[in-house]
Write a protein that holds these residues in place. Structure first.
Motif, PDB file in Angstrom:
ATOM      1  N   LEU A  48       0.830  -1.212   0.000  1.00  0.00           N
ATOM      2  CA  LEU A  48       0.000   0.000   0.000  1.00  0.00           C
ATOM      3  C   LEU A  48       0.861   1.257   0.000  1.00  0.00           C
ATOM      4  O   LEU A  48       0.567   2.225  -0.711  1.00  0.00           O
ATOM      5  CB  LEU A  48      -0.926   0.001   1.222  1.00  0.00           C
ATOM      6  N   ASN A  49       1.930   1.251   0.783  1.00  0.00           N
ATOM      7  CA  ASN A  49       2.821   2.416   0.810  1.00  0.00           C
ATOM      8  C   ASN A  49       3.511   2.617  -0.528  1.00  0.00           C
ATOM      9  O   ASN A  49       3.732   3.757  -0.951  1.00  0.00           O
ATOM     10  CB  ASN A  49       3.862   2.251   1.921  1.00  0.00           C
ATOM     11  N   ASP A  50       3.853   1.518  -1.207  1.00  0.00           N
ATOM     12  CA  ASP A  50       4.509   1.627  -2.511  1.00  0.00           C
ATOM     13  C   ASP A  50       3.526   2.113  -3.579  1.00  0.00           C
ATOM     14  O   ASP A  50       3.893   2.908  -4.449  1.00  0.00           O
ATOM     15  CB  ASP A  50       5.090   0.275  -2.934  1.00  0.00           C
ATOM     16  N   ARG A  51       2.304   1.612  -3.514  1.00  0.00           N
ATOM     17  CA  ARG A  51       1.316   1.953  -4.551  1.00  0.00           C
ATOM     18  C   ARG A  51       0.704   3.325  -4.326  1.00  0.00           C
ATOM     19  O   ARG A  51       0.407   4.042  -5.276  1.00  0.00           O
ATOM     20  CB  ARG A  51       0.203   0.894  -4.576  1.00  0.00           C
ATOM     21  N   PHE A  52       0.473   3.655  -3.080  1.00  0.00           N
ATOM     22  CA  PHE A  52      -0.191   4.921  -2.772  1.00  0.00           C
ATOM     23  C   PHE A  52       0.765   5.805  -1.994  1.00  0.00           C
ATOM     24  O   PHE A  52       0.616   6.012  -0.789  1.00  0.00           O
ATOM     25  CB  PHE A  52      -1.486   4.678  -1.998  1.00  0.00           C
ATOM     26  N   THR A  53       1.754   6.328  -2.700  1.00  0.00           N
ATOM     27  CA  THR A  53       2.684   7.277  -2.093  1.00  0.00           C
ATOM     28  C   THR A  53       1.969   8.611  -1.899  1.00  0.00           C
ATOM     29  O   THR A  53       0.845   8.815  -2.369  1.00  0.00           O
ATOM     30  CB  THR A  53       3.909   7.473  -2.994  1.00  0.00           C
ATOM     31  N   GLU A  54       2.629   9.535  -1.238  1.00  0.00           N
ATOM     32  CA  GLU A  54       2.039  10.855  -1.028  1.00  0.00           C
ATOM     33  C   GLU A  54       1.755  11.539  -2.358  1.00  0.00           C
ATOM     34  O   GLU A  54       0.705  12.169  -2.533  1.00  0.00           O
ATOM     35  CB  GLU A  54       2.986  11.710  -0.185  1.00  0.00           C
ATOM     36  N   THR A  55       2.675  11.388  -3.317  1.00  0.00           N
ATOM     37  CA  THR A  55       2.482  11.997  -4.641  1.00  0.00           C
ATOM     38  C   THR A  55       1.327  11.363  -5.377  1.00  0.00           C
ATOM     39  O   THR A  55       0.492  12.054  -5.978  1.00  0.00           O
ATOM     40  CB  THR A  55       3.771  11.857  -5.477  1.00  0.00           C
ATOM     41  N   THR A  56       1.266  10.028  -5.336  1.00  0.00           N
ATOM     42  CA  THR A  56       0.180   9.322  -6.030  1.00  0.00           C
ATOM     43  C   THR A  56      -1.173   9.693  -5.440  1.00  0.00           C
ATOM     44  O   THR A  56      -2.141   9.922  -6.167  1.00  0.00           O
ATOM     45  CB  THR A  56       0.393   7.803  -5.924  1.00  0.00           C
ATOM     46  N   THR A  57      -1.241   9.748  -4.122  1.00  0.00           N
ATOM     47  CA  THR A  57      -2.497  10.104  -3.468  1.00  0.00           C
ATOM     48  C   THR A  57      -2.927  11.516  -3.842  1.00  0.00           C
ATOM     49  O   THR A  57      -4.104  11.771  -4.124  1.00  0.00           O
ATOM     50  CB  THR A  57      -2.343   9.993  -1.940  1.00  0.00           C
ATOM     51  N   GLU A  58      -1.972  12.446  -3.862  1.00  0.00           N
ATOM     52  CA  GLU A  58      -2.292  13.820  -4.238  1.00  0.00           C
ATOM     53  C   GLU A  58      -2.774  13.883  -5.681  1.00  0.00           C
ATOM     54  O   GLU A  58      -3.725  14.609  -6.005  1.00  0.00           O
ATOM     55  CB  GLU A  58      -1.059  14.704  -4.056  1.00  0.00           C
ATOM     56  N   LEU A  59      -2.147  13.116  -6.548  1.00  0.00           N
ATOM     57  CA  LEU A  59      -2.559  13.072  -7.953  1.00  0.00           C
ATOM     58  C   LEU A  59      -3.991  12.589  -8.088  1.00  0.00           C
ATOM     59  O   LEU A  59      -4.810  13.182  -8.810  1.00  0.00           O
ATOM     60  CB  LEU A  59      -1.614  12.157  -8.733  1.00  0.00           C
ATOM     61  N   LEU A  60      -4.316  11.515  -7.391  1.00  0.00           N
ATOM     62  CA  LEU A  60      -5.661  10.962  -7.478  1.00  0.00           C
ATOM     63  C   LEU A  60      -6.707  11.913  -6.905  1.00  0.00           C
ATOM     64  O   LEU A  60      -7.814  12.050  -7.441  1.00  0.00           O
ATOM     65  CB  LEU A  60      -5.718   9.614  -6.760  1.00  0.00           C
ATOM     66  N   LEU A  61      -6.371  12.585  -5.814  1.00  0.00           N
ATOM     67  CA  LEU A  61      -7.306  13.534  -5.209  1.00  0.00           C
ATOM     68  C   LEU A  61      -7.528  14.738  -6.132  1.00  0.00           C
ATOM     69  O   LEU A  61      -8.641  15.281  -6.202  1.00  0.00           O
ATOM     70  CB  LEU A  61      -6.804  13.982  -3.843  1.00  0.00           C
ATOM     71  N   CYS A  62      -6.484  15.160  -6.822  1.00  0.00           N
ATOM     72  CA  CYS A  62      -6.635  16.255  -7.787  1.00  0.00           C
ATOM     73  C   CYS A  62      -7.540  15.830  -8.942  1.00  0.00           C
ATOM     74  O   CYS A  62      -8.330  16.635  -9.456  1.00  0.00           O
ATOM     75  CB  CYS A  62      -5.273  16.677  -8.325  1.00  0.00           C
ATOM     76  N   MET A  63      -7.431  14.575  -9.331  1.00  0.00           N
ATOM     77  CA  MET A  63      -8.276  14.067 -10.415  1.00  0.00           C
ATOM     78  C   MET A  63      -9.756  14.170 -10.083  1.00  0.00           C
ATOM     79  O   MET A  63     -10.590  14.388 -10.957  1.00  0.00           O
ATOM     80  CB  MET A  63      -7.925  12.606 -10.703  1.00  0.00           C
TER      81      MET A  63
END
Length: 333
Positions: free
Chosen positions: A202-217
């Motif tokens: 989960l930490n590898d797949r949902f990094t802080e950057t990835t999470t921010e990207l998805l939330l922006c989407m």
């Protein structure tokens, strides 16, 4: 286990006190529930199967005992005997309850990731909840899991493995067996190891950057008259694509989004849209992709991201360990 019962012609159901005609049919069978073969990428199907096994465990043991005594072939009798072996049953029960605990935590996340409307905000919240609950389970859940397994064994007349005894892997002699206790095998090799892999994945797949990207989407979501629209997040989203948006384009996008959202909310064509795909189609149908080229480019880029729920589920290699390695230990459910 299920494969043996299927080969023997049994559909696993509540059979206690019901007749069996020796072939493939149950006499007087009132099937209240049955075990379904889990789907490859649906965590919920595995969770449901495990819950049914727990509820039907006594009946399953009765069937295996029946096969051991009256199986159609010697191979079936031998396989049923092996499945009823005390050491196998202890491993089976522990793995079953461990999977129930982990998949019970992931069930809501699985549902969120499978939603067709791609509710990204709630999905990301579920990811964070999942991480915290798994960490709590790792820190404080061992005792509860062991008590649950012990109670289950006691209720079904099964001898509980002594945690201080040496653990012997099935098929290996004591001389070649590794020098570990049952406690180390169940707590470290299984309990801690599996949970750690879940957290790491989960930490590898949902990094802080990835999470921010998805939330922006999520700001592109057209549901409820674009209530999730957030210009700041969309400009930040464009910044993830420096090859597609220059510094000048970012300034243009900032202004273009004001006109874009005013148009979207005031047009009947976009009043009842759901999903980014339908939004992109409607923009093309109404030629607004020409009027708002930067906003449309952002939408196209988002649609190329691998956020399809099936793809996300398949990506969890640690979850595959729960679904495959532990499932195989449970008799290829």
């Amino acid at each position: 286990m299920e494969s043996l019962l299927i080969k023997y012609g049994l559909s696993i159901s509540r059979i206690r006190g019901q007749g069996y005609d020796g072939a493939s049919n149950m006499r007087g069978l009132n099937q209240e529930r049955s075990l379904k073969r889990p789907a490859d990428v649906r965590w919920g199907s595995h969770y449901g199967t495990i819950l049914n096994i727990i509820v039907m465990f006594s009946s399953i043991i009765d069937v295996l005992d029946f096969i051991r005594e009256d199986g159609l072939t010697s191979e079936q009798k031998a396989e049923a005997t092996g499945l009823l072996d005390t050491s196998y049953v202890n491993n089976f029960i522990f793995n079953m309850h461990l999977m129930k605990a982990i998949l019970g935590v992931t069930n809501e996340l699985s549902i969120a990731l499978q939603r067709k409307d791609q509710d990204i905000v709630n999905s990301m919240k579920q990811v964070e909840i999942f991480k915290k609950r798994l960490q709590m389970m790792r820190d404080n859940g061992w005792k509860n899991l062991l008590e649950e397994v012990s109670l289950f064994c006691s209720n079904h007349g099964i001898e509980v493995a002594c945690m201080n005894d040496m653990h012997i892997l099935r098929g290996r002699s004591r001389r070649k067996a590794s020098e570990i206790t049952n406690l180390h095998h169940y707590q470290v090799d299984l309990f801690y190891n599996i949970i750690d892999m879940q957290l790491q994945e989960l930490n590898d797949r949902f990094t802080e950057t990835t999470t921010e990207l998805l939330l922006c989407m999520e700001s592109l979501n057209s549901s409820n008259l674009f209530c999730a629209f957030d210009k700041i997040k969309l400009v930040k989203l464009a910044q993830f694509y420096p090859l597609d948006f220059s510094s000048v384009d970012l300034l243009k996008l900032d202004n273009q989004l004001d006109n874009y959202i005013f148009d979207m909310r005031s047009s009947d064509d976009f009043a009842y849209l759901k999903g980014i795909v339908n939004l992109a189609k409607k923009l093309v149908e109404t030629n607004r992709h020409i009027i708002y080229p930067l906003a449309y480019l952002l939408i196209k880029l988002v649609l190329t991201l691998p956020v399809a729920t099936a793809s996300i589920e398949r990506a969890f290699s640690a979850m595959n360990i729960v679904k495959s390695r532990l499932r195989n230990k449970m008799g290829d459910l």
